[in-house]
Scaffold this motif. Structure first.
Motif, PDB file in Angstrom:
ATOM      1  N   PHE A   1     -10.990   4.442  -5.697  1.00  0.00           N
ATOM      2  CA  PHE A   1     -10.229   5.266  -4.488  1.00  0.00           C
ATOM      3  C   PHE A   1      -9.186   6.237  -5.011  1.00  0.00           C
ATOM      4  N   GLY A   2      -8.895   7.162  -4.263  1.00  0.00           N
ATOM      5  CA  GLY A   2      -7.770   8.134  -4.453  1.00  0.00           C
ATOM      6  C   GLY A   2      -7.049   8.791  -3.273  1.00  0.00           C
ATOM      7  N   LEU A   3      -6.790   8.016  -2.364  1.00  0.00           N
ATOM      8  CA  LEU A   3      -5.957   8.661  -1.068  1.00  0.00           C
ATOM      9  C   LEU A   3      -4.674   8.733  -1.214  1.00  0.00           C
ATOM     10  N   GLY A   4      -3.874   7.551  -1.709  1.00  0.00           N
ATOM     11  CA  GLY A   4      -2.483   7.655  -1.727  1.00  0.00           C
ATOM     12  C   GLY A   4      -1.834   6.629  -2.348  1.00  0.00           C
ATOM     13  N   ILE A   5      -0.545   6.853  -2.787  1.00  0.00           N
ATOM     14  CA  ILE A   5       0.112   5.819  -3.291  1.00  0.00           C
ATOM     15  C   ILE A   5       1.741   5.824  -3.153  1.00  0.00           C
ATOM     16  N   THR A   6       2.360   4.620  -2.976  1.00  0.00           N
ATOM     17  CA  THR A   6       3.919   4.608  -2.695  1.00  0.00           C
ATOM     18  C   THR A   6       4.495   4.185  -3.644  1.00  0.00           C
ATOM     19  N   VAL A   7       5.747   4.657  -4.202  1.00  0.00           N
ATOM     20  CA  VAL A   7       6.575   4.166  -5.204  1.00  0.00           C
ATOM     21  C   VAL A   7       7.899   3.864  -4.608  1.00  0.00           C
ATOM     22  N   CYS A   8       8.224   2.777  -4.733  1.00  0.00           N
ATOM     23  CA  CYS A   8       9.830   2.236  -4.269  1.00  0.00           C
ATOM     24  C   CYS A   8      10.763   2.167  -5.355  1.00  0.00           C
ATOM     25  N   THR A   9      11.840   2.994  -5.234  1.00  0.00           N
ATOM     26  CA  THR A   9      12.778   2.773  -6.420  1.00  0.00           C
ATOM     27  C   THR A   9      13.880   3.441  -5.954  1.00  0.00           C
TER      28      THR A   9
END
Length: 452
Positions: A383-391
């Protein structure tokens, strides 16, 4: 079987019974759409946007009535259903305010006296929509599509036909001509006939990978455009410098919203080793406070899944993952349509909790050695819908945006759809874009006009 039964997943009671339309009625509706299109496309854009504003007003004036139908048919807590109706009103406002600019002639300087691109409607678009956001998914399609001058016919999920009927009534009450938008009470096996019909010019589907593949194949056979918004297994990556206390509630919402039944939900929590234990402990504590119960209670945060087969499927994914070595941290139990909010630790590639879309309140905790490993794990998905990065290092996070193949890249926020931003995926999450300017241009003829 000619009847469709809508059942409240919270208490098992019948909400509605709907009778399928006949072959003759279907043909009449499709022919009506073709006839009405000729006058609808000639309606001024100002008139079309005025009608859309009326739809937004009706949504706001009757929010609780419409929200109750969502909750009764698919089990979403009532406060979330209210939020869904409000979001539908926002998308109506957005396209009413911006359609003129989006559909304006696009002048392109050439050696011609005049050359420009004109945006013309193409005809009747067939929408196949899912049950998980039964109003929002339809409205994010209808608001731009009808405003561009197209017509639409809807095949909604059979467990939310009550919502579909209400949506049709809203557009009629707002003053849309009969036939511009029609709700079709039909079986899945009529989909090919509808797509093949001369009236239908394109198809928009939001749903499962299997449904998308089938519809795209039929559309391709008849050389008709298709837009697919399919499943997702979004990664929620947490770096070691992230403020865990600040992001925990975002993480919980990202997974548990809509009882976890969302394509854009965070499903794989990819945590760097240094913060793994802290994040898991705090996530568990926050999830443990979520109140389950009567979906009509405004304090309820977790309700049932929409159907018992969905709960059974999630339970199978949980148990198979545990048998493969995942550790049960919280929950894990199922009773009828209700599945406990569940957390699995030590999740690795090869387990259903990592490889598959888990459509329910299941959070998979995955340990990464470093940032590079975290992104590599994220990309290990069909799948390739979305991603979250927390930093806290925003610049460094932005530098990774181009290395991610998903359709959305969110920093310190859960992946969500917004009327102002394009929405869509890559790989088996589908193709095409909804919302923003992209959404209204998906179903228009971008016609080149050239004057020597």
């Amino acid at each position: 079987m000619d009847n469709f039964i809508s059942i409240n997943p919270y208490n098992g009671q019948v909400v509605h019974t709907f009778k399928a339309i006949s072959e003759k009625e279907l043909e009449e509706k499709l022919n009506l759409s073709q006839t009405v299109f000729q006058s609808w496309k000639a309606t001024s854009l100002a008139d079309r946007t005025d009608l859309l504003k009326r739809v937004g007003s009706l949504l706001r004036d009757n929010t609780l009535e419409y929200a109750k139908m969502i909750t009764l048919e698919m089990g979403k807590p009532i406060q979330e259903s209210i939020g869904e109706i409000n979001k539908c009103a926002l998308v109506c406002d957005y396209y009413a305010d911006n359609a003129k600019a989006f559909l304006a002639d696009e002048v392109i300087p050439t050696e011609a006296k005049l050359s420009f691109v004109k945006q013309d409607p193409i005809g009747t678009i067939f929408a196949v929509m899912p049950w998980n956001f039964p109003f929002w998914q339809v409205f994010r399609f209808l608001a731009p599509t009808l405003t561009a001058g197209n017509n639409a016919v809807l095949k909604h999920a059979s467990n939310v036909f009550g919502c579909a009927a209400l949506i049709e009534s809203i557009f009629l009450k707002a003053g849309y001509p009969i036939g511009v938008f029609q709700n079709l009470i039909v079986h899945h096996n009529q989909t090919e006939k509808i797509i093949a019909h001369k009236t239908i010019k394109a198809v928009s589907l939001t749903g499962s990978e299997a449904a998308g593949s089938a519809v795209a194949a039929i559309a391709g056979k008849h050389i008709k455009k298709s837009l697919l918004e399919l499943g997702g297994s979004n990664a929620f990556i947490v770096w070691e410098d992230a403020d865990i206390d600040q992001i925990i509630q975002t993480a919980v919402n990202a997974r548990m919203l809509n009882n976890g039944q969302s394509c854009i939900a965070a499903k794989r929590f990819i945590l760097l080793e240094g913060i793994y234990d802290e994040f898991v402990d705090k996530f568990k504590a926050a999830v443990s406070t979520l109140k389950s119960g009567d979906t009509m209670d405004k304090n309820t945060a977790i309700g049932p899944l929409a159907r018992i087969d969905l709960a059974n499927q999630l339970q199978e994914q949980v148990q198979t993952s545990i048998n493969a070595g995942a550790v049960l941290i919280l929950g894990g139990q199922q009773k009828d349509c209700f599945h406990e909010p569940t957390i699995l630790g030590n999740v690795k590639p090869g387990m259903p909790a990592f490889d598959e879309e888990t459509f329910g309140p299941l959070a998979a905790m995955i340990k990464a050695k470093d940032i590079e490993h975290a992104f590599a794990l994220s990309e290990m998905s069909t799948f390739g819908l979305g991603i979250t990065v927390c930093t806290q290092d925003i610049e460094k996070a932005l530098s990774y945006a181009g290395r991610v193949s998903d359709g959305a890249y969110f920093i310190n926020e859960l992946v969500k759809s917004d009327p102002r931003l394009p929405f869509g995926g890559t790989k088996k999450s589908g193709y095409g874009r909804e919302l923003a300017k992209d959404g209204i241009l998906e179903f228009v003829n971008r016609k080149t006009v050239y004057v020597k």
